[in-house]
Structure formats: structure tokens, C-alpha cells
Design a protein around this motif. Structure first.
Motif, PDB file in Angstrom:
ATOM      1  N   UNK A 118      41.124  22.327  50.738  1.00  0.00           N
ATOM      2  CA  UNK A 118      42.077  23.283  50.362  1.00  0.00           C
ATOM      3  C   UNK A 118      42.034  24.422  51.226  1.00  0.00           C
ATOM      4  N   UNK A 119      42.459  25.873  51.172  1.00  0.00           N
ATOM      5  CA  UNK A 119      42.640  26.580  52.031  1.00  0.00           C
ATOM      6  C   UNK A 119      43.955  26.600  52.584  1.00  0.00           C
ATOM      7  N   UNK A 120      44.191  27.456  53.819  1.00  0.00           N
ATOM      8  CA  UNK A 120      45.490  27.465  54.328  1.00  0.00           C
ATOM      9  C   UNK A 120      46.063  26.247  54.953  1.00  0.00           C
ATOM     10  N   UNK A 180      51.341  32.982  49.907  1.00  0.00           N
ATOM     11  CA  UNK A 180      50.380  32.860  50.767  1.00  0.00           C
ATOM     12  C   UNK A 180      50.266  31.298  51.339  1.00  0.00           C
ATOM     13  N   UNK A 181      51.133  30.365  50.734  1.00  0.00           N
ATOM     14  CA  UNK A 181      50.869  28.827  50.937  1.00  0.00           C
ATOM     15  C   UNK A 181      49.645  28.079  50.752  1.00  0.00           C
ATOM     16  N   UNK A 199      46.151  35.738  46.612  1.00  0.00           N
ATOM     17  CA  UNK A 199      47.114  36.928  47.212  1.00  0.00           C
ATOM     18  C   UNK A 199      47.279  37.916  46.165  1.00  0.00           C
ATOM     19  N   UNK A 200      47.362  37.431  44.989  1.00  0.00           N
ATOM     20  CA  UNK A 200      47.844  38.378  43.926  1.00  0.00           C
ATOM     21  C   UNK A 200      49.300  38.548  43.754  1.00  0.00           C
ATOM     22  N   UNK A 201      50.211  37.573  44.568  1.00  0.00           N
ATOM     23  CA  UNK A 201      51.612  37.707  44.166  1.00  0.00           C
ATOM     24  C   UNK A 201      51.857  37.053  42.939  1.00  0.00           C
ATOM     25  N   UNK A 202      52.861  37.686  42.273  1.00  0.00           N
ATOM     26  CA  UNK A 202      53.395  37.210  41.120  1.00  0.00           C
ATOM     27  C   UNK A 202      54.003  35.597  41.186  1.00  0.00           C
TER      28      UNK A 202
END
Length: 487
Positions: free
Chosen positions: A251-253, A426-427, A440-443
Motif C-alpha cells: 500500500x502507500x502512494x 491523494x491516490x 488526507x482527510x478529503x471528502x
């Protein structure tokens, strides 16, 4: 054979690609078979402690029977290994039977003594994939492999394999000494004609336990994966494929980019040992995975146990059925229900049980954000036996090397279940039911599989345009001219 679109080109679907039905029925899609333990190298990191052939290796007739049983069970690829596979006199007869039954026959080799004649004979017998081990530049490779000149023989073998008509692959074990050389190894094997590169970690088994200074420390996995990801994208631009082994990740980016065997975007889904992967030893021992010790992962021997029965014997020991809930960070991990602790081999060799894998990119990066890291310390040697393990302690430390309590080394994101999708911001992979990305906290609203596929197809097209643009600039540079400006 089915066809997939990869970077705009039609490619055959890989034989070892697993389907849902393969997993449900426990089809041994890919079998790695040690046909002899004889070896002409003296590798300081060899997990099987190869060198001399086993005293009770299977006869030719017994090997042919095993091949036929595997074909009946649905096996689609058999990789012959050793020791050194071609040191067994009947290896071509075994390979020919594999090919005759419609199974892809591949070979992994150290390549010392793999002459043009042997390669041509392998191709004539039906071998269609050969992977050569290259573990460093010349001096390091020869030192690790214990034989002067073995590096040059390996590079020559890559060139000869390609000349015969097989697209050669390379395998590299990443350890504390080879890690700094990864970019140079990439350039060297590409120049030699390799078309793919499978990378994996040197794991604490056999000779590697004796030479524990070779082993990477868990926190170094961040540097390793970031470097490999850069090389993956560099390779993609020239039609060269870097393949992270089961010990690399997770996992990770970088996960959306390099895990898939096809054009679909995929992620790590857990260890396949004993589920769709089998290992065989030269004496007929049937194991969940070729790298795992038979003390815990054997399902019998081919002289007394049919392959079909062995698969049933292994069912309760697969990662989805063994009841293991994980320990330490893995036991608290957001991805546990998908990942199940990464590669069984990597975790088992440290503490003689799976479920706590410190060589995890997501784990290491999560701890690093808190100023923490993990280190392994050997506390018991391994017996002088093939596939023997010692014992290691996994220690949590602060950046200054002082010990930190284990309670600080847990994931701060709750375990979830369900389908993983990519966060649009953030992908990184998140569970589809999330209202906000835990990274990342994005909706995050509901996203369908079609939405994700469409988005990735757009990105693939953009990448392809950029790749062609770079190639045009390269051609213009070689021609010594300028690209005329558009009016």
C-alpha cells in the motif's frame, strides 16, 4: 489465450493471473519446483543452503507423474529452480513434459554454466521464460554468490537467452549491500537485453541468518520502495517491466502503479501460499510456498500424498483460513482484512509465525511520521539445515535509537472491510464506504468501479502521450536537430 491492452499494445494475459474461481477452488495456478538441491554457487544469502543434491530426490518417472498431477489440478505455470535446475540430468525431459501438457515452463537460474547450448536445448524442450539472478554489480554479485566471474556469466546468459528467442527476466535480492546499487543494476540489465525485473528482499532464512548484517532494517523499506517506484516509471517508458515480489510493499502512494499483471489497476490482496501457489522440494515434499519451512507448511510428500489431497490439507493454513488476527502494527492495521500481514515468508522467519510484518511500506511510513522506526535484532541462530530459521526480535525505536513502547507502534486508523478504491485527492487506497479519506482527510463520495477505471484510463492516456513526447525529444537529440516550433 486472452489478450489485454497494456500501454496501447495487445499482450497475452499472464498465466499466473489468479481469478476468483482459482481462489475459491484452490487451483495451484503457479508451482515453484526445486528439482534438485545441487548448486554450483555458494551464496551467502541462500535460504535453502543449496549445494549438494538431496539424498532422496525424485526419480524421472516420479517427476513426470507429478507434472501430470499438476496438469490435472489446473496448474498453468511451473517454475523449475534448484539449487541449480540444469544440474539435474533429466531436467530437459521434465521441462518437455510440462510444455507438452500445455503448462508454461519457466526456469530461475544463477546462470553459472548456463551456456548457449543449454539455453538452446531448453528452448527446444519448451522452456519459454528464464529468469537470471543478478544481485549487484560485478564485485558485489561475485562476493554474494561466492564465485568469481559469476556476474559476467549471468550478464552473458541474459544476452544469450534473448538471442535464442526468449525474453529474459532478471531477479534481484535486495539487501543492505545491494540497495545502493539498484539504479546501476537497472541500467546494466536493461543494456544486457532484459525485459523484466523481479525484485524481492533477502529474507532471514538459512545462510542469510548466518550473515544477518546483509538484512535490511525494516525502516529502510521506505528508501527501497521509493527508489524502485522511480525505476518502475523509468522502465515503463522504455517497455521494461519492474515487478515487485510478494515481499515488497504494501500500500502507500506507489501501490496503484505497479502491482497489476494486466492493464487493470490492482493492489496487494494477501499471500497466495497454499491457496493458488505451491512449492515442491526435490524429495517430493509439498509446501504452501517454495520458500516456507516444511516444519509448519508441509502437506505431505508426492510419494505418499496425491497433489489433490495436499491442496485440501493446506486449506486451513492459508491466510484467509488460519484464523490469525495479526500482532503489533499488523494486528491494528487499517488494511489487515485485505492484506492479512503481507508475505507469510517474511514474517514467519522472524518469529516462527506469521501476522507481524515490519517490512511494510505503509507501516514504515506511518511510524516515520511519528518519529519512530523498527529494527530487527537476531536473538537465535538457525540450524544447519535447508530452509532453517533463527529468531529475531522486532524492536520499536525513536529516531535517536532509544527504545519506544510497543503501544506507540500501532495504526491510528481503524480496521475496515470491503472494497478498496483510490482516494481522488491523494491516490491512496481507501475503503469504498469511507466518507472522508483517512490519509488526507478529503471528502469521499461513493465511487463506482467504472468511475475508477475511467479515471485511470485517462491517466494512462496522459502517461502515454508524455512517454511519446519524451521519445520524440530523444530522437531529435540523437539526430542533432531541433523540433520545429508549431505556428
Amino acid at each position: 489465450m486472452s489478450i489485454a491492452q497494456v500501454n496501447g499494445e495487445r499482450q497475452a494475459t499472464p498465466q499466473r493471473l489468479r481469478t476468483v474461481q482459482d481462489r475459491r477452488l484452490h487451483v495451484p495456478v503457479h508451482v515453484v519446483w526445486e528439482i534438485t538441491l545441487a548448486c554450483n554457487l555458494k551464496c551467502g544469502h541462500c535460504g535453502s543452503r543449496a549445494g549438494k543434491r538431496r539424498a532422496n530426490e525424485l526419480s524421472t518417472a516420479e517427476c513426470i507423474d507429478v507434472v501430470r498431477q499438476l496438469a490435472a489440478a489446473g496448474t498453468r505455470e511451473i517454475t523449475l529452480i534448484g539449487g541449480e535446475a540444469y544440474l539435474r540430468r533429466d531436467w530437459l525431459e521434465i521441462a518437455a513434459e510440462i510444455a507438452r501438457l500445455g503448462i508454461l515452463c519457466s526456469v530461475q537460474t544463477g546462470a553459472r554454466g548456463l551456456t548457449k547450448e543449454r539455453i538452446a536445448a531448453a528452448y527446444a524442450a519448451g522452456v519459454r521464460a528464464i529468469g537470471v539472478s543478478v544481485d549487484g554489480l560485478r564485485d558485489l554479485h561475485d562476493s554474494l554468490r561466492g564465485v568469481s566471474g559469476s556476474h559476467d556469466q549471468a550478464i552473458r546468459a541474459i544476452e544469450n537467452i534473448r538471442a535464442v528467442g526468449i525474453e529474459p527476466g532478471v531477479n534481484t535480492q535486495i539487501n543492505a549491500l545491494s540497495m545502493p546499487q539498484l539504479p546501476q543494476i537497472f541500467d546494466e540489465i536493461v543494456a544486457a537485453g532484459a525485459r523484466s525485473w523481479q525484485v524481492q528482499l533477502t529474507v532471514a532464512m538459512g545462510n542469510a541468518v548466518d550473515n544477518a548484517a546483509l538484512l535490511l532494517q525494516p525502516h529502510q523499506i521506505i528508501e527501497v520502495v521509493d527508489c524502485l517506484a522511480r525505476l518502475y516509471h523509468k522502465g515503463r517508458d522504455i517497455g521494461f517491466r519492474l515487478l515487485p515480489g510478494n515481499s515488497i510493499g504494501y500500500f502507500g502512494r506507489h501501490e496503484p502503479h505497479w502491482r497489476s499483471l494486466t492493464s487493470n489497476i490492482e493492489h496487494w490482496t494477501g499471500c497466495n501460499a497454499g491457496e493458488t501457489t505451491l512449492g515442491l522440494e526435490a524429495d517430493g515434499t509439498i509446501k504452501s510456498c517454495p520458500s516456507l519451512p516444511k516444519s509448519h507448511y508441509s502437506a505431505g510428500g508426492t510419494r505418499s500424498t496425491p497433489i489433490e489431497d495436499a491442496l485440501r490439507n493446506l486449506e486451513s493454513r492459508t491466510v484467509r483460513r488460519d484464523g490469525n488476527r495479526g500482532r503489533s502494527f499488523c494486528g491494528s492495521c487499517y488494511y489487515w482484512n485485505t492484506c492479512q500481514g503481507g508475505c507469510t515468508w517474511v514474517s514467519h522467519v522472524l518469529e516462527s509465525k506469521r501476522g507481524d510484518n515490519p517490512y511494510c511500506y505503509y507501516r514504515a511510513t506511518t511510524l516515520a511520521k511519528r518519529g519512530l522506526r523498527e529494527r530487527i535484532v537476531k536473538v537465535a541462530e538457525a540450524p544447519d539445515q535447508p530452509f532453517a530459521v533463527g529468531r529475531f526480535e522486532v524492536r520499536l525505536e525513536r529516531a535517536d535509537g532509544s527504545r519506544a513502547p510497543r503501544s506507540l507502534g500501532l495504526d491510528d486508523k481503524r480496521r475496515k472491510r470491503g472494497r478498496l478504491v483510490l482516494c481522488r485527492s491523494c491516490d491512496e487506497y481507501i475503503y469504498a464506504a469511507e466518507r472522508a479519506c483517512p490519509h488526507c482527510g478529503a471528502a469521499h463520495g461513493p465511487e463506482t468501479a467504472a468511475d475508477e477505471t475511467f479515471r485511470r484510463e485517462i491517466q494512462t492516456s496522459i502517461d502515454e502521450v508524455e512517454r511519446h513526447g519524451r521519445r520524440i525529444l530523444e530522437i531529435a537529440g540523437m539526430a542533432g536537430g531541433d523540433i520545429p516550433a508549431r505556428e
